[in-house]
Design an enzyme around this catalytic site. Structure first.
Site, short mmCIF file in Angstrom:
data_model
loop_
_atom_site.label_atom_id
_atom_site.label_comp_id
_atom_site.label_asym_id
_atom_site.label_seq_id
_atom_site.Cartn_x
_atom_site.Cartn_y
_atom_site.Cartn_z
N LYS A 1 0.83 -1.21 0.00
CA LYS A 1 0.00 0.00 0.00
C LYS A 1 0.87 1.27 0.00
CE LYS A 1 -3.89 1.96 2.60
NZ LYS A 1 -4.69 1.75 3.81
N ASP B 1 -6.72 8.55 13.48
CA ASP B 1 -6.48 7.26 12.80
C ASP B 1 -4.97 7.07 12.60
OD1 ASP B 1 -6.30 5.07 11.17
OD2 ASP B 1 -7.65 5.82 9.63
#
Lengths: 611, 166
Positions: A70, A193
């Site tokens: 990713k 996050d």
């Protein structure tokens, strides 16, 4: 009908689930784990090992085990940060066409979306086994600050895996949805996050079933992986000091130290000090494996990572400033991502917001929950609940997913939820002299469309090139170039005489589309920006290239899914055509009727006027 | 907050699509020119609740859905501008200058056909009745109908002008 699933496709771990009337169910692997390593191992034997089994091979078969894909998806290989990442990866990465990274394992060359597609295939397979139905469509989450090319790369990965990607949802937004869904709350929430690879911070206004993002910001290359790397560097230095062997030039050794570092980090979450021996990191001159002893206490660890934690708090401060909010305006703080388990992170967060962060939902699973709920919202369907396992917190406190959409599209009580998201960065257009103008500023609501008139810079200019950038700076060069688009055949005229209307449209996946129109000639060009580093898009109707290293059975499965997807698309198109035809007939009839009525009215009017 | 029914949605699209270019940001968001931040956010939430494309994905055909996204994207742009004091002031200055320069065709409210298209069907009917009554010299009925139309769209400059001209 098939399943509509939600997927949290993470840097280190991925989670997938389905919304059911009893709550979200997450797919578990054969050992019952619901969190799956985003790792693909392609041993020389030609087989393919995925998920948590592949993670084990990071230490034993580092050259052929791909992780953290990713971090490379949709990236320009030449960017300095990517070069830095590549240097620390044990598998080789080369430059492909359009400057996209190509991963080379065992002589096989793969694009990053191909690798991510393998991770997706694993999740799809787990869902299909557990929920005993075919997976057809999905919502995939991405970091809020993902760029256009990273989003396109993620969609491409879904397509290769044979999925209809209904939507890319920003991770913090998905987390807020999971937190506030069905709670009938009126709150401002902050989502912190802090995951494996990226950090995002968003502030949302939850107004019963409407989730409006007020502002978001984030940083790449700021996550648990970076903390592991830091601890690994510490261990390497210790090793160099104690036994005089420096493992830093050896990727395999650093990889093993990284795995140890992750365990030490996790151990320090609930313990004040970690110490012991790490075996078999390097071998000495005569081939004897050497081990090292280490000791790391919490305060040394905290000192090491303090810089990272400070950076996360800076991002929070920036978001509050740009949204014009005060600390006291935030009603709750939601923690997402494994790195929020670190005591120092929790402590600093609680200090900054002067309130304890909410821990109702598991920080590793909350994003997948939100993705599954959004998948259900978009599909307009809730799946059969007889199968699968309820996740713990939902078993205790089930949140029913009730869409209740009636034939006419009017839902019954509650149940629905609507996400209103924003652009993560300012989108700009190049102007003369190396500068740029903000076209849509950061935190603009999406989907959005804005047009603006531009003109030529000098007389008799027949061609303009519209360059689009992303970033906060006035100077072009300080921003990220997204791509450009050309408008030709502008009729001759004085400087400033041409009228060129440029339109920026940001779609619901937060991908920019630009079109330009010469208002005098009606010439129009529309382009999805050809983004550098993005996968070169294959023909939308055609079959995607299959990832290398699959067994025949796996290939057949993915091929089958891709074929089915084609059939669905064809069916949809056919339906649409039939409907359009019907509509056209109806309209023709109506027009005829209206004409008649008008004639009659005219006649009547004429009569009236005649009176 | 309730999503609109398919019928309401299609009627809205038919009304707004042809007039889209002439609509100003206040008309798109359906707020008065002096609306404060809270009103603007509330209006955006209301519009989103009613017609956000995500809420009508399975009810509309893909082409109808495309049209809805086009309209919704304009509403989002109106929200982007009006919620910010800086953007709103610049927008008002630009609009005023444009009208003064006359570089642009008169805005929709001056053009009866497209201005009318923006009104709800009921208001359109009332407007037609008022004009018809005006023609026959029944001023009382004309005023009554026009006021009733205006009650449906209190912000409509077009109807305000029409009432004044009766």
């Amino acid at each position: 009908m098939g399943l509509s699933i939600g997927i949290d496709l993470g840097t280190t771990n991925s989670v997938a689930g389905v919304a059911t009337p009893e709550g979200v169910r997450l797919a578990a692997d054969s050992t019952g784990r619901r969190i799956h390593a985003s790792v693909v191992s392609l041993p020389a034997s030609g087989s393919r090992i995925l998920g948590n089994n592949a993670k084990l091979r990071k230490a034993t078969d580092p050259g052929q085990t791909i992780y953290s894909a990713k971090r490379l998806i949709g990236q320009n290989v030449r960017s300095p940060l990517v070069q830095l990442t590549m240097a620390s990866l044990p598998y080789p990465v080369e430059e492909g066409n359009n400057q996209q990274p190509i991963i080379v394992v065992g002589g096989r060359r793969m694009t990053v979306p191909e690798v991510s597609a393998m991770v997706l295939t694993h999740l799809i397979q787990l869902c299909e086994e557990q929920f005993e139905d075919e997976v057809t469509e999905a919502v995939i989450t991405v970091p809020a600050n993902f760029s256009d090319s990273q989003r396109q790369g993620t969609k491409e990965a879904g397509r290769i895996a044979g999925l209809d990607v209904m939507r890319l949802v920003n991770e913090p937004t998905a987390a807020a949805l999971a937190y506030g869904y069905g709670q009938a709350m009126d709150q401002r929430v902050a989502v912190f996050d802090f995951g494996g690879g990226t950090f995002d911070f968003s502030v949302l206004k939850i107004d019963s079933d409407i989730f409006e993002v007020l502002g978001t910001d984030g940083e790449f290359f700021l996550g648990g992986d970076d903390i592991d790397k830091m601890v690994a560097e510490f261990l390497a230095a210790e090793m160099n000091r104690s036994i005089g062997v420096d493992p830093r030039p050896t990727p395999t050794a650093m990889n093993r130290l990284g795995i140890a570092a992750e365990q030490i980090k996790q151990y320090l979450t609930s313990n004040d000090a970690a110490g012991g021996t790490i075996d078999g990191i390097v071998v000495n001159d005569v081939g004897k494996p050497m081990s090292i002893e280490f000791e790391l206490n919490r305060s040394t660890f905290d000192n090491m990572i303090e810089g990272y934690v400070d950076r996360t708090i800076d991002v929070c401060r920036n978001v509050l400033a740009t949204t014009g909010l005060e600390l006291g305006d935030i009603d709750s703080v939601i923690m997402v991502g494994g790195s929020t388990r670190i005591p120092l992170v929790r402590q600093r967060l609680a200090e900054y917001f002067s309130k304890e962060p909410a821990t109702r939902i598991n920080p590793d699973e909350v994003v997948a929950h939100g993705a599954a709920i959004q998948a259900a919202m978009l599909a307009g369907a809730v799946h059969d609940s007889d199968r699968g396992e309820l996740t713990n917190e939902l078993a205790e406190n089930p949140v029913p997913i009730d869409l209740g959409i009636s034939e006419e599209g009017a839902p019954s009580q509650g149940g629905a939820a609507l996400l209103l998201d924003v652009t993560p960065d300012t989108l700009r257009i190049a102007t003369a002299g190396g500068y740029s103008d903000a076209f849509l500023e950061k935190n603009s609501p999406i989907p959005i469309e804005r047009s603006k008139l531009f003109t030529t810079a000098h007389a008799n200019q027949s061609r303009v090139v519209i360059e689009c950038y992303r970033g906060p700076h006035r100077r072009q060069a300080d921003n990220e170039l997204l791509g450009s688009l050309e408008l030709n055949d502008i009729p001759p005229g004085d400087r400033g005489e041409a009228e060129i209307e440029v339109t920026f449209r940001v779609d619901p996946d937060s991908i920019l589309h630009v079109r330009a129109k010469d208002l005098r000639t009606e010439n129009e060009v529309e382009a999805k920006l050809n983004v550098i580093g993005a996968p070169v898009p294959a023909d939308e109707q055609g079959f995607a290239d299959l990832p290398a290293g699959m067994t025949e059975k796996q290939t057949a499965k993915v091929r089958q899914r891709q074929e089915k997807r084609q059939q669905r698309l064809a069916k949809k198109a056919e339906k649409e055509r039939a409907k359009a035809e019907k509509q056209a007939r109806k309209q023709a009839k109506q027009a005829e009727k209206a004409e008649k009525a008008e004639k009659a009215e005219n006649a009547e009017n004429a009569e009236n006027e005649g009176e | 907050m309730r999503p609109w029914s398919k019928r309401e949605l299609l009627a809205y699209l038919d009304r707004v699509m042809p007039a889209l270019e002439g609509l100003d940001h206040f008309e798109l968001l359906d707020v008065p020119p002096n609306a404060d931040d809270k009103t603007i956010q509330g209006a955006y939430h209301n519009m989103a609740a009613g017609l956000h494309p995500d809420r009508h994905r399975n009810v509309l055909t893909p082409s109808q859905h495309e049209r809805l996204i086009v309209v919704y994207a304009r509403i989002a742009e109106a929200y982007r501008v009006l919620r910010s004091q800086v953007h709103r002031e610049k927008y008002l200055r630009d609009e005023a200058r444009r009208r003064q320069d006359g570089t642009e065709a008169p805005r929709a409210p001056q053009d009866p056909a497209s201005a009318l298209a923006l009104l709800s069907p009921k208001a359109q009917q009332l407007y037609r009745r008022a004009i018809a009554a005006g023609r026959t010299g029944d001023k009382a009925s004309a005023m009554l109908n026009m006021r009733m139309a205006l009650a449906k769209h209190p912000q409509s400059g077009f109807l305000q002008d029409a009432l004044r001209n009766l």
